[in-house]
Design an enzyme around this catalytic site. Sequence first.
Site, short mmCIF file in Angstrom:
data_model
loop_
_atom_site.label_atom_id
_atom_site.label_comp_id
_atom_site.label_asym_id
_atom_site.label_seq_id
_atom_site.Cartn_x
_atom_site.Cartn_y
_atom_site.Cartn_z
N GLN A 198 -4.80 -5.20 6.80
CA GLN A 198 -5.79 -6.10 6.19
C GLN A 198 -5.79 -7.49 6.81
O GLN A 198 -6.38 -8.42 6.26
CB GLN A 198 -5.51 -6.22 4.67
CG GLN A 198 -5.70 -4.93 3.91
CD GLN A 198 -7.15 -4.43 3.90
OE1 GLN A 198 -8.08 -5.16 4.20
NE2 GLN A 198 -7.33 -3.18 3.57
N CYS A 254 -4.76 2.52 -3.67
CA CYS A 254 -3.50 3.00 -3.05
C CYS A 254 -2.40 1.94 -3.19
O CYS A 254 -1.58 1.76 -2.29
CB CYS A 254 -3.70 3.37 -1.59
SG CYS A 254 -4.89 4.66 -1.32
N ASP A 312 2.82 -4.55 8.10
CA ASP A 312 1.60 -3.76 7.90
C ASP A 312 0.42 -4.74 7.98
O ASP A 312 0.17 -5.47 7.04
CB ASP A 312 1.66 -3.07 6.53
CG ASP A 312 0.33 -2.40 6.17
OD1 ASP A 312 0.25 -1.83 5.07
OD2 ASP A 312 -0.62 -2.46 6.97
N HIS A 354 0.86 -1.18 0.00
CA HIS A 354 0.00 0.00 0.00
C HIS A 354 0.90 1.23 0.00
O HIS A 354 2.03 1.19 0.50
CB HIS A 354 -0.87 -0.05 1.26
CG HIS A 354 -1.89 1.03 1.38
ND1 HIS A 354 -1.60 2.27 1.90
CD2 HIS A 354 -3.20 1.05 1.08
CE1 HIS A 354 -2.70 3.01 1.91
NE2 HIS A 354 -3.68 2.29 1.41
N LYS A 373 -10.66 -0.95 10.33
CA LYS A 373 -10.74 -2.14 9.48
C LYS A 373 -10.97 -3.40 10.30
O LYS A 373 -10.98 -4.50 9.78
CB LYS A 373 -9.45 -2.27 8.67
CG LYS A 373 -9.19 -1.10 7.72
CD LYS A 373 -7.93 -1.33 6.95
CE LYS A 373 -7.47 -0.07 6.27
NZ LYS A 373 -8.33 0.36 5.16
C1 C6P Z 1 -2.59 -2.80 3.42
C2 C6P Z 1 -2.96 -1.43 3.90
N1 C6P Z 1 -2.04 -0.72 4.58
C3 C6P Z 1 -2.33 0.52 5.03
C4 C6P Z 1 -3.57 1.10 4.80
C5 C6P Z 1 -3.85 2.48 5.38
O1 C6P Z 1 -4.84 2.35 6.40
P1 C6P Z 1 -5.39 3.70 7.09
O2 C6P Z 1 -6.43 3.21 8.08
O3 C6P Z 1 -5.98 4.53 5.96
O4 C6P Z 1 -4.21 4.38 7.74
C6 C6P Z 1 -4.54 0.39 4.09
C7 C6P Z 1 -5.88 1.02 3.78
N2 C6P Z 1 -6.46 0.54 2.57
C8 C6P Z 1 -7.74 1.05 2.19
C9 C6P Z 1 -7.69 2.50 1.82
S1 C6P Z 1 -6.69 2.78 0.45
C10 C6P Z 1 -8.31 0.22 1.03
O5 C6P Z 1 -9.40 0.55 0.53
O6 C6P Z 1 -7.68 -0.80 0.70
C11 C6P Z 1 -4.24 -0.90 3.65
O7 C6P Z 1 -5.15 -1.63 2.98
#
Ligand code: C6P
Length: 405
Positions: A202, A363, A199, A122, A225
């Site tokens: 997910q 992203c 990370d 990401h 999430k």
């Molecule tokens: C693997 C991974 N790593 C970091 C992030 C960022 O998470 P935040 O809570 O925004 O900080 C995400 C967030 N992906 C969302 C928004 S792009 C998606 O629709 O897939 C992610 O999937």
Amino acid sequence: MSDISLLRAEFPILKQTENGQPLVYLDSAATTQKPQSVIDAITQYYTQENANVHRGVYGLSERATEKYEGAREKVRALLNAKSTQEIIFVRGATEAINLVAATWARDQLQAGDEVLITEMEHHSNIVPWQLLRDQLGIRLNVLRINALGEVCLNAMASMLTPKTKLVSITHMSNALGTINPVKEMIALAHGVGAKVMVDGAQAVAHMKVDVQDLNCDFYAFSGHKTYGPTGIGVLYGKQSLLEAMSPYQAGGDMIYSVTFEKTQYNVLPYKFEAGTPNIAGAIGLGVAVDFLNRVGQDAIGAYEHELMVYATEQLQTIDGLRIIGQAKNKGGVVSFVVEGVHPHDVATLMDQDGIAVRASHHCAMPVMQHFKVPSTIRASLGIYNNFEDIDRLVASVQEAIQMLR
Ligand SMILES: Cc1ncc(COP(=O)(O)O)c(CN[C@@H](CS)C(=O)O)c1O
């Protein structure tokens, strides 16, 4: 698996219609919906418990502090961290990764050192390291993925050198659904003395995560999430690393004493929690952890896997549809493109049927470049989805394609 229809009833938003159709929410990778228990906990905090934490010598503040720190203990247990001192509340996975980049990495890395990431990351696990590359002169190496969207451990081993100081990898790809063999990747990285950031944005809502078993040095996830509220997330870090790290932000609560000559920082985890925290968010996250524990992360992941396999089988009967990301070890994400039609047009028409999917690069633009597509349609699953949702998804895709072709 608990009765899905009873679990669905815990999510008030799923009772509504969208464009006259019952909502089918298939964008949980972007953010999950919230169970009533989480919503109620936040309401209760603001209606009965609201006060600032760690500061007041009155009952309301002491109760708010107890709830806030109680949430931290719930997260510690969820990740099986050794201590609550290893659990830092942040805004989300993005801030967690940036915190490590701004403190541990800036403290430890120097020109010529190497950071290894994968091609499926990401942007929040790419751009912070690019900033450090441009500012410190480090090398940013990329472990490529194969046609299925998987990494190769042998290829990773060949890219590790004595100069590799950090490996930063996603536990599960948001764009492909690939679940990485992070435990093996961590062992390889430690073999050359590198630290590892995972990370987990997910992953945590879909599988049991044991940071001591993984032996990762840092682990990040977002509360929103994992059926919790937005604006709250977690950075886990090994205590020895956190103790040695410079503070991330400066101000109230992160200090022990301040004179104009010198400031003594607070103990962990408060050294990394400057200012008034997201108290309601943390309390909501704690109740989301209760929900995960009640239903079971692995049970959620296994159920979502069944839905993912069914969705893949059904979608693959559609002429011209290509699944993007077919890893052997895959979570509840189905990304796809359809020949001759743009993902945004398909998703827009699907919204008319009450189907909420994402059409984007998610992203993860390097992943799109790898598969030579501008974007994909992504259906991502939560515990509240069922097989009827998948049937409606497939019918809506077919109808949209007919309209667009
Ligand atoms: C693997 C991974 N790593 C970091 C992030 C960022 O998470 P935040 O809570 O925004 O900080 C995400 C967030 N992906 C969302 C928004 S792009 C998606 O629709 O897939 C992610 O999937």
